[in-house]
Design a protein around this motif. Sequence first.
Motif, PDB file in Angstrom:
ATOM      1  N   GLY A 233       0.877  -1.176   0.000  1.00 67.56           N
ATOM      2  CA  GLY A 233       0.000   0.000   0.000  1.00 67.56           C
ATOM      3  C   GLY A 233       0.904   1.212   0.000  1.00 67.56           C
ATOM      4  O   GLY A 233       2.090   1.090  -0.290  1.00 67.56           O
ATOM      5  N   GLY A 234       0.369   2.369   0.323  1.00 65.55           N
ATOM      6  CA  GLY A 234       1.240   3.539   0.313  1.00 65.55           C
ATOM      7  C   GLY A 234       0.471   4.802   0.611  1.00 65.55           C
ATOM      8  O   GLY A 234      -0.641   4.761   1.121  1.00 65.55           O
ATOM      9  N   THR A 235       1.108   5.927   0.280  1.00 65.59           N
ATOM     10  CA  THR A 235       0.457   7.213   0.505  1.00 65.59           C
ATOM     11  C   THR A 235       0.750   8.151  -0.655  1.00 65.59           C
ATOM     12  O   THR A 235       1.827   8.091  -1.266  1.00 65.59           O
ATOM     13  CB  THR A 235       0.939   7.861   1.832  1.00 65.59           C
ATOM     14  N   GLY A 236      -0.222   8.984  -0.950  1.00 65.93           N
ATOM     15  CA  GLY A 236      -0.015  10.012  -1.966  1.00 65.93           C
ATOM     16  C   GLY A 236       0.890  11.122  -1.465  1.00 65.93           C
ATOM     17  O   GLY A 236       1.293  12.017  -2.212  1.00 65.93           O
ATOM     18  N   VAL A 237       1.223  11.077  -0.182  1.00 63.59           N
ATOM     19  CA  VAL A 237       2.149  12.070   0.364  1.00 63.59           C
ATOM     20  C   VAL A 237       3.574  11.653  -0.018  1.00 63.59           C
ATOM     21  O   VAL A 237       4.014  10.561   0.311  1.00 63.59           O
ATOM     22  CB  VAL A 237       1.997  12.163   1.902  1.00 63.59           C
ATOM     23  N   GLY A 238       4.248  12.519  -0.751  1.00 58.15           N
ATOM     24  CA  GLY A 238       5.606  12.204  -1.209  1.00 58.15           C
ATOM     25  C   GLY A 238       6.311  13.452  -1.675  1.00 58.15           C
ATOM     26  O   GLY A 238       5.914  14.573  -1.304  1.00 58.15           O
ATOM     27  N   GLY A 239       7.323  13.272  -2.521  1.00 60.43           N
ATOM     28  CA  GLY A 239       8.096  14.416  -3.012  1.00 60.43           C
ATOM     29  C   GLY A 239       7.233  15.412  -3.764  1.00 60.43           C
ATOM     30  O   GLY A 239       7.468  16.621  -3.707  1.00 60.43           O
ATOM     31  N   GLY A 240       6.233  14.912  -4.469  1.00 63.29           N
ATOM     32  CA  GLY A 240       5.342  15.796  -5.224  1.00 63.29           C
ATOM     33  C   GLY A 240       4.527  16.704  -4.309  1.00 63.29           C
ATOM     34  O   GLY A 240       4.167  17.832  -4.680  1.00 63.29           O
ATOM     35  N   THR A 241       4.256  16.217  -3.114  1.00 64.61           N
ATOM     36  CA  THR A 241       3.500  17.011  -2.131  1.00 64.61           C
ATOM     37  C   THR A 241       4.330  18.217  -1.694  1.00 64.61           C
ATOM     38  O   THR A 241       3.796  19.319  -1.496  1.00 64.61           O
ATOM     39  CB  THR A 241       3.164  16.125  -0.903  1.00 64.61           C
ATOM     40  N   ILE A 242       5.633  17.998  -1.571  1.00 66.39           N
ATOM     41  CA  ILE A 242       6.527  19.108  -1.188  1.00 66.39           C
ATOM     42  C   ILE A 242       6.486  20.187  -2.273  1.00 66.39           C
ATOM     43  O   ILE A 242       6.295  21.378  -1.982  1.00 66.39           O
ATOM     44  CB  ILE A 242       7.986  18.601  -1.015  1.00 66.39           C
ATOM     45  N   ILE A 243       6.622  19.763  -3.524  1.00 72.98           N
ATOM     46  CA  ILE A 243       6.649  20.719  -4.630  1.00 72.98           C
ATOM     47  C   ILE A 243       5.302  21.466  -4.731  1.00 72.98           C
ATOM     48  O   ILE A 243       5.259  22.683  -4.870  1.00 72.98           O
ATOM     49  CB  ILE A 243       6.932  19.988  -5.976  1.00 72.98           C
ATOM     50  N   GLY A 244       4.200  20.732  -4.642  1.00 69.53           N
ATOM     51  CA  GLY A 244       2.879  21.344  -4.798  1.00 69.53           C
ATOM     52  C   GLY A 244       2.540  22.299  -3.668  1.00 69.53           C
ATOM     53  O   GLY A 244       2.051  23.415  -3.902  1.00 69.53           O
ATOM     54  N   LEU A 245       2.800  21.875  -2.437  1.00 73.25           N
ATOM     55  CA  LEU A 245       2.487  22.758  -1.302  1.00 73.25           C
ATOM     56  C   LEU A 245       3.390  23.985  -1.314  1.00 73.25           C
ATOM     57  O   LEU A 245       2.956  25.090  -0.985  1.00 73.25           O
ATOM     58  CB  LEU A 245       2.635  21.998   0.027  1.00 73.25           C
ATOM     59  N   ALA A 246       4.652  23.788  -1.707  1.00 71.14           N
ATOM     60  CA  ALA A 246       5.573  24.934  -1.756  1.00 71.14           C
ATOM     61  C   ALA A 246       5.095  25.953  -2.788  1.00 71.14           C
ATOM     62  O   ALA A 246       5.146  27.156  -2.560  1.00 71.14           O
ATOM     63  CB  ALA A 246       6.985  24.460  -2.075  1.00 71.14           C
TER      64      ALA A 246
END
Length: 271
Positions: free
Chosen positions: A122-135
């Motif tokens: 399983g996993g989470t959609g929270v990842g490196g892309g979350t850092i870029i998008g929130l930033a």
Amino acid sequence: MIAGIDIGSTSTKVVLLDNGCILCKMRVLASDAVTAAAGALGKLDTEKGYKIQSIDGIAITGAGASKIHQDIFDIPTVKIEEIMAIGHGGKFLSKRDDIIIANIGTGTPFIEVNQNGIAHIGGTGVGGGTIIGLAKALIKTSDFNTIMDLASKGDLSRVDLMIKDIADTDISFLAKDMTASNFAKMLESATREDIAMAIINMVYQVIGMLSVFVAQSRNKDSIIVTGNGNNNAIGRNVLGSISEMYGIHFEFPEDAEFSTAIGAVLAASSA
Ligand SMILES: Nc1ncnc2c1ncn2[C@@H]1O[C@H](COP(=O)(O)OP(=O)(O)OP(=O)(O)O)[C@@H](O)[C@H]1O
Ligand SMILES: [Mg+2]
């Protein structure tokens, strides 16, 4: 020589392997899968001198691989399921065959490898892309190096509600300088630096805690971290704090950014 091409949601990674030996590794940014795959091979030729005609086969994987429907440059091309590629890559880089992998890419899947094979936990959609998008939304930059630079000067306690803000002593095994609630304090005076730090901290705390629960559920005491998220120095520190609290060890193998591409070649060879 076999080329492994991992067309991820953010970037394409290409490796060239000869008998289990990594000859070359590169990263390519392209907007569509076909351009990324062709560009990756072109770059091997023009920048590293490996002629396209000397490549015996190609193993493609990653989300973008589903968009490729024929051989690339007439070289026999096989598609490898991404979970299998991550599993084989993690096994190769960690030099172990009974492991749990957290592949921190744009998102973060967890993969189990043991004598029964390779399985997606399983996993989470929270990842490196979350850092870029929130930033992008919160501090008006999506440039990775700028985010890291800002974060390195940030003060987490101006954004997160810390244990020390709500209690006079440690709570259970949580130290006073740990986060009680991500973003819950959010001082009016918080700077871009503080927010950058809080974003990275939150992403790695989520991944770190999921890693702990996954490891505990499988009676393991370590997690292999692959994907480009392996290279985030601040993220590694966050995982380090979690490691101290929960006794779960995070391993950061070299070349982890290329793990999925390497695994695609190994999976193709073992098929
Ligand atoms: N120079 C860098 N060093 C370390 N991490 C970076 C760098 N540039 C980008 N990143 C981070 O790596 C993330 C992308 O990781 P990676 O390339 O492994 O993902 P992907 O394979 O494209 O995505 P996925 O596997 O989820 O489809 C970015 O979202 C960003 O947070
Ligand atoms: Mg990936």
